[in-house]
Design an enzyme around this catalytic site. Structure first.
Site, mmCIF file in Angstrom:
data_model
loop_
_atom_site.group_PDB
_atom_site.id
_atom_site.type_symbol
_atom_site.label_atom_id
_atom_site.label_comp_id
_atom_site.label_asym_id
_atom_site.label_seq_id
_atom_site.Cartn_x
_atom_site.Cartn_y
_atom_site.Cartn_z
ATOM 1 N N ARG A 23 64.400 70.643 -20.649
ATOM 2 C CA ARG A 23 64.384 70.771 -19.352
ATOM 3 C C ARG A 23 64.830 71.804 -18.647
ATOM 4 O O ARG A 23 64.941 72.179 -17.582
ATOM 5 C CB ARG A 23 65.510 69.538 -18.720
ATOM 6 C CG ARG A 23 64.799 68.338 -18.209
ATOM 7 C CD ARG A 23 66.041 67.611 -17.778
ATOM 8 N NE ARG A 23 65.687 66.538 -16.683
ATOM 9 C CZ ARG A 23 65.211 65.474 -16.834
ATOM 10 N NH1 ARG A 23 65.019 64.972 -18.034
ATOM 11 N NH2 ARG A 23 65.016 64.725 -15.965
ATOM 12 N N ARG A 38 60.822 51.582 -8.608
ATOM 13 C CA ARG A 38 60.989 51.572 -10.129
ATOM 14 C C ARG A 38 62.146 50.325 -10.407
ATOM 15 O O ARG A 38 63.113 50.258 -9.904
ATOM 16 C CB ARG A 38 61.516 52.820 -10.760
ATOM 17 C CG ARG A 38 61.695 52.489 -12.129
ATOM 18 C CD ARG A 38 61.662 54.011 -12.846
ATOM 19 N NE ARG A 38 62.721 54.803 -12.395
ATOM 20 C CZ ARG A 38 62.833 56.078 -12.816
ATOM 21 N NH1 ARG A 38 61.982 56.404 -13.666
ATOM 22 N NH2 ARG A 38 63.367 56.882 -12.165
ATOM 23 N N ARG A 94 67.307 65.483 -7.358
ATOM 24 C CA ARG A 94 66.735 65.795 -8.552
ATOM 25 C C ARG A 94 65.574 66.520 -8.415
ATOM 26 O O ARG A 94 65.200 67.355 -9.558
ATOM 27 C CB ARG A 94 66.522 64.357 -9.206
ATOM 28 C CG ARG A 94 67.671 63.725 -9.822
ATOM 29 C CD ARG A 94 67.255 62.220 -10.005
ATOM 30 N NE ARG A 94 66.563 61.781 -10.851
ATOM 31 C CZ ARG A 94 65.830 60.514 -11.089
ATOM 32 N NH1 ARG A 94 66.307 59.829 -10.094
ATOM 33 N NH2 ARG A 94 65.099 60.315 -11.993
ATOM 34 N N ARG A 110 67.909 51.841 -11.069
ATOM 35 C CA ARG A 110 68.654 52.990 -11.521
ATOM 36 C C ARG A 110 69.614 53.684 -10.739
ATOM 37 O O ARG A 110 69.165 53.861 -9.451
ATOM 38 C CB ARG A 110 67.988 54.125 -12.308
ATOM 39 C CG ARG A 110 67.700 54.038 -13.808
ATOM 40 C CD ARG A 110 66.519 54.781 -14.291
ATOM 41 N NE ARG A 110 66.856 56.258 -13.996
ATOM 42 C CZ ARG A 110 65.920 57.147 -14.505
ATOM 43 N NH1 ARG A 110 65.053 56.887 -15.225
ATOM 44 N NH2 ARG A 110 66.176 58.449 -14.099
ATOM 45 N N LYS A 125 56.348 60.316 -16.643
ATOM 46 C CA LYS A 125 56.739 60.684 -18.317
ATOM 47 C C LYS A 125 56.880 59.382 -19.149
ATOM 48 O O LYS A 125 56.493 59.480 -20.120
ATOM 49 C CB LYS A 125 57.870 61.758 -18.414
ATOM 50 C CG LYS A 125 57.487 62.898 -17.613
ATOM 51 C CD LYS A 125 58.782 64.068 -17.628
ATOM 52 C CE LYS A 125 60.061 63.354 -17.179
ATOM 53 N NZ LYS A 125 59.957 63.049 -15.676
HETATM 54 P P1 AP5 Z 1 58.466 56.763 -14.973
HETATM 55 O O1 AP5 Z 1 57.340 56.536 -15.866
HETATM 56 O O2 AP5 Z 1 59.650 55.921 -15.045
HETATM 57 O O3 AP5 Z 1 58.564 58.078 -14.643
HETATM 58 P P2 AP5 Z 1 59.628 59.348 -15.289
HETATM 59 O O4 AP5 Z 1 58.637 60.776 -15.171
HETATM 60 O O5 AP5 Z 1 59.995 58.881 -16.858
HETATM 61 O O6 AP5 Z 1 60.818 59.441 -14.205
HETATM 62 P P3 AP5 Z 1 62.276 59.554 -14.718
HETATM 63 O O7 AP5 Z 1 63.029 59.434 -13.350
HETATM 64 O O8 AP5 Z 1 62.829 58.850 -15.876
HETATM 65 O O9 AP5 Z 1 62.353 61.235 -14.830
HETATM 66 P P4 AP5 Z 1 63.728 61.991 -14.890
HETATM 67 O O10 AP5 Z 1 63.246 63.105 -15.773
HETATM 68 O O11 AP5 Z 1 64.261 62.066 -13.644
HETATM 69 O O12 AP5 Z 1 64.825 61.046 -15.628
HETATM 70 P P5 AP5 Z 1 65.326 60.908 -16.991
HETATM 71 O O13 AP5 Z 1 65.602 59.806 -17.342
HETATM 72 O O14 AP5 Z 1 64.558 61.763 -17.915
HETATM 73 O O15 AP5 Z 1 57.566 56.419 -13.518
HETATM 74 C C1 AP5 Z 1 58.262 56.126 -12.363
HETATM 75 C C2 AP5 Z 1 57.892 55.130 -11.516
HETATM 76 O O16 AP5 Z 1 56.592 55.033 -11.246
HETATM 77 C C3 AP5 Z 1 57.988 53.878 -12.364
HETATM 78 O O17 AP5 Z 1 58.341 52.667 -11.638
HETATM 79 C C4 AP5 Z 1 56.415 53.598 -12.905
HETATM 80 O O18 AP5 Z 1 56.168 52.209 -13.038
HETATM 81 C C5 AP5 Z 1 55.805 54.253 -11.680
HETATM 82 N N1 AP5 Z 1 54.523 54.809 -12.209
HETATM 83 C C6 AP5 Z 1 54.268 55.732 -13.357
HETATM 84 N N2 AP5 Z 1 53.028 56.065 -13.375
HETATM 85 C C7 AP5 Z 1 52.375 55.653 -12.195
HETATM 86 C C8 AP5 Z 1 51.184 55.714 -11.698
HETATM 87 N N3 AP5 Z 1 50.239 56.542 -12.255
HETATM 88 N N4 AP5 Z 1 50.939 55.151 -10.483
HETATM 89 C C9 AP5 Z 1 51.877 54.660 -9.922
HETATM 90 N N5 AP5 Z 1 53.000 54.530 -10.183
HETATM 91 C C10 AP5 Z 1 53.436 54.949 -11.336
HETATM 92 O O19 AP5 Z 1 66.745 61.775 -16.824
HETATM 93 C C11 AP5 Z 1 67.795 61.242 -15.983
HETATM 94 C C12 AP5 Z 1 68.913 62.139 -15.728
HETATM 95 O O20 AP5 Z 1 69.533 62.270 -17.229
HETATM 96 C C13 AP5 Z 1 68.616 63.543 -15.355
HETATM 97 O O21 AP5 Z 1 68.524 63.601 -14.019
HETATM 98 C C14 AP5 Z 1 69.731 64.491 -15.720
HETATM 99 O O22 AP5 Z 1 70.882 64.148 -15.208
HETATM 100 C C15 AP5 Z 1 69.717 63.780 -17.459
HETATM 101 N N6 AP5 Z 1 69.015 64.284 -18.541
HETATM 102 C C16 AP5 Z 1 67.979 63.679 -19.058
HETATM 103 N N7 AP5 Z 1 67.455 64.723 -19.952
HETATM 104 C C17 AP5 Z 1 68.036 65.697 -19.864
HETATM 105 C C18 AP5 Z 1 68.108 67.089 -20.492
HETATM 106 N N8 AP5 Z 1 67.068 67.281 -21.504
HETATM 107 N N9 AP5 Z 1 68.822 68.002 -19.906
HETATM 108 C C19 AP5 Z 1 69.868 67.832 -19.102
HETATM 109 N N10 AP5 Z 1 70.118 66.399 -18.559
HETATM 110 C C20 AP5 Z 1 69.044 65.589 -18.783
HETATM 111 MG MG MG Z 2 61.902 58.381 -17.819
#
Ligand code: AP5
Ligand code: MG
Length: 214
Positions: A88, A127, A171, A160, A13
């Site tokens: 979410r 990552r 997660r 992270r 994402k």
């Molecule tokens: P990346 O692009 O980083 O993936 P992502 O979908 O952004 O993954 P996240 O871990 O950031 O998602 P998340 O939803 O768990 O975390 P968030 O920060 O939102 O890609 C991942 C890896 O794969 C990278 O190394 C990339 O280079 C590689 N990659 C990408 N595309 C690829 C491809 N096509 N092929 C190969 N490799 C690839 O949230 C973290 C925490 O914050 C949550 O757990 C929660 O506690 C809190 N939080 C955030 N938002 C909310 C909300 N709205 N409500 C409540 N809690 C929240």
């Molecule tokens: Mg992300």
């Protein structure tokens, strides 16, 4: 242009949202990045969020929703934005919908980056993230030019805290229980589009551009 990115943790994402934001000249708003910035600077919001994030749990809606609504009401969001990691939960989606409806506005697309759970854990382990500008790398699939240093802002890259395999598994469970219902929610609104997130990053982006330019 108002776009929501949906998908499992690690689906890509953030990677794709950044590229959409660059191409369309709109802000990339990641609630996860905002929480991590707050943790880094030691705010009370950050301290409270960290407890949940480190366990792989969602931060409660009370803390998340206001922060997001404040952000999207800022001047730079007038022409649109890409939301990454919000909504979410169904209640978060309803709050966003209500806020937009009051402005006689709506979401254009909810892009679901589809990646099966089995691909996720290895993606997370490789990552590397930049806490300063939010750029994301992968040691194998998207390495930075200089190991451990961000290409964009030259700050150190980190692993992270929530990317440990046990936390990733948690997660994913939380994703299935609380976030997956949004696929149905946005399908019913007629704005859901799904892309195959297992393709390479370039291909995934091409598929998304085709949808957004559609
Ligand atoms: P990346 O692009 O980083 O993936 P992502 O979908 O952004 O993954 P996240 O871990 O950031 O998602 P998340 O939803 O768990 O975390 P968030 O920060 O939102 O890609 C991942 C890896 O794969 C990278 O190394 C990339 O280079 C590689 N990659 C990408 N595309 C690829 C491809 N096509 N092929 C190969 N490799 C690839 O949230 C973290 C925490 O914050 C949550 O757990 C929660 O506690 C809190 N939080 C955030 N938002 C909310 C909300 N709205 N409500 C409540 N809690 C929240
Ligand atoms: Mg992300």
């Amino acid at each position: 242009m108002k776009v929501i990115m949906l998908g499992a943790p690690g689906a890509g994402k953030g990677t794709q949202a950044k590229r959409i934001a660059d191409k369309w000249g709109i802000p990339h708003i990641s609630t996860g990045d905002i929480f991590r910035a707050n943790i880094k600077s030691g705010t009370s919001l950050g301290m409270e969020a960290k407890g949940y994030m480190d366990q792989g749990l969602l931060v409660p809606d009370e803390l998340t929703v206001k922060m997001l609504l404040d952000r999207v009401s800022q001047e730079d969001c007038k022409e649109g934005y890409v939301l990454d990691g919000f909504p979410r939960t169904i209640p978060q989606a309803e709050v966003l919908n209500k806020a937009l409806t009051e402005l006689e506005d709506s979401i254009d697309y909810a892009v679901n980056v589809d990646v099966p759970d089995k691909n996720i854990v290895s993606r997370m382990a490789g990552r590397r993230a930049c806490l300063s500008c939010g750029a994301t790398y992968h040691v194998e699939y998207a390495p930075s030019k200089e190991e451990g240093i961000c290409d964009r802002c030259e700050q150190p890259l980190i692993l992270r805290d929530d990317d440990k395999p046990e936390t990733v598994t948690k997660r994913l469970m939380v994703y299935h229980e609380q976030t997956l219902p949004l696929i149905d929610y946005y399908t019913k609104k007629g704005v859901l589009r799904t892309v195959d997130g297992t393709q390479d990053m370039e291909k995934v982006f091409e598929s998304i551009v085709a949808i957004l330019e559609g």
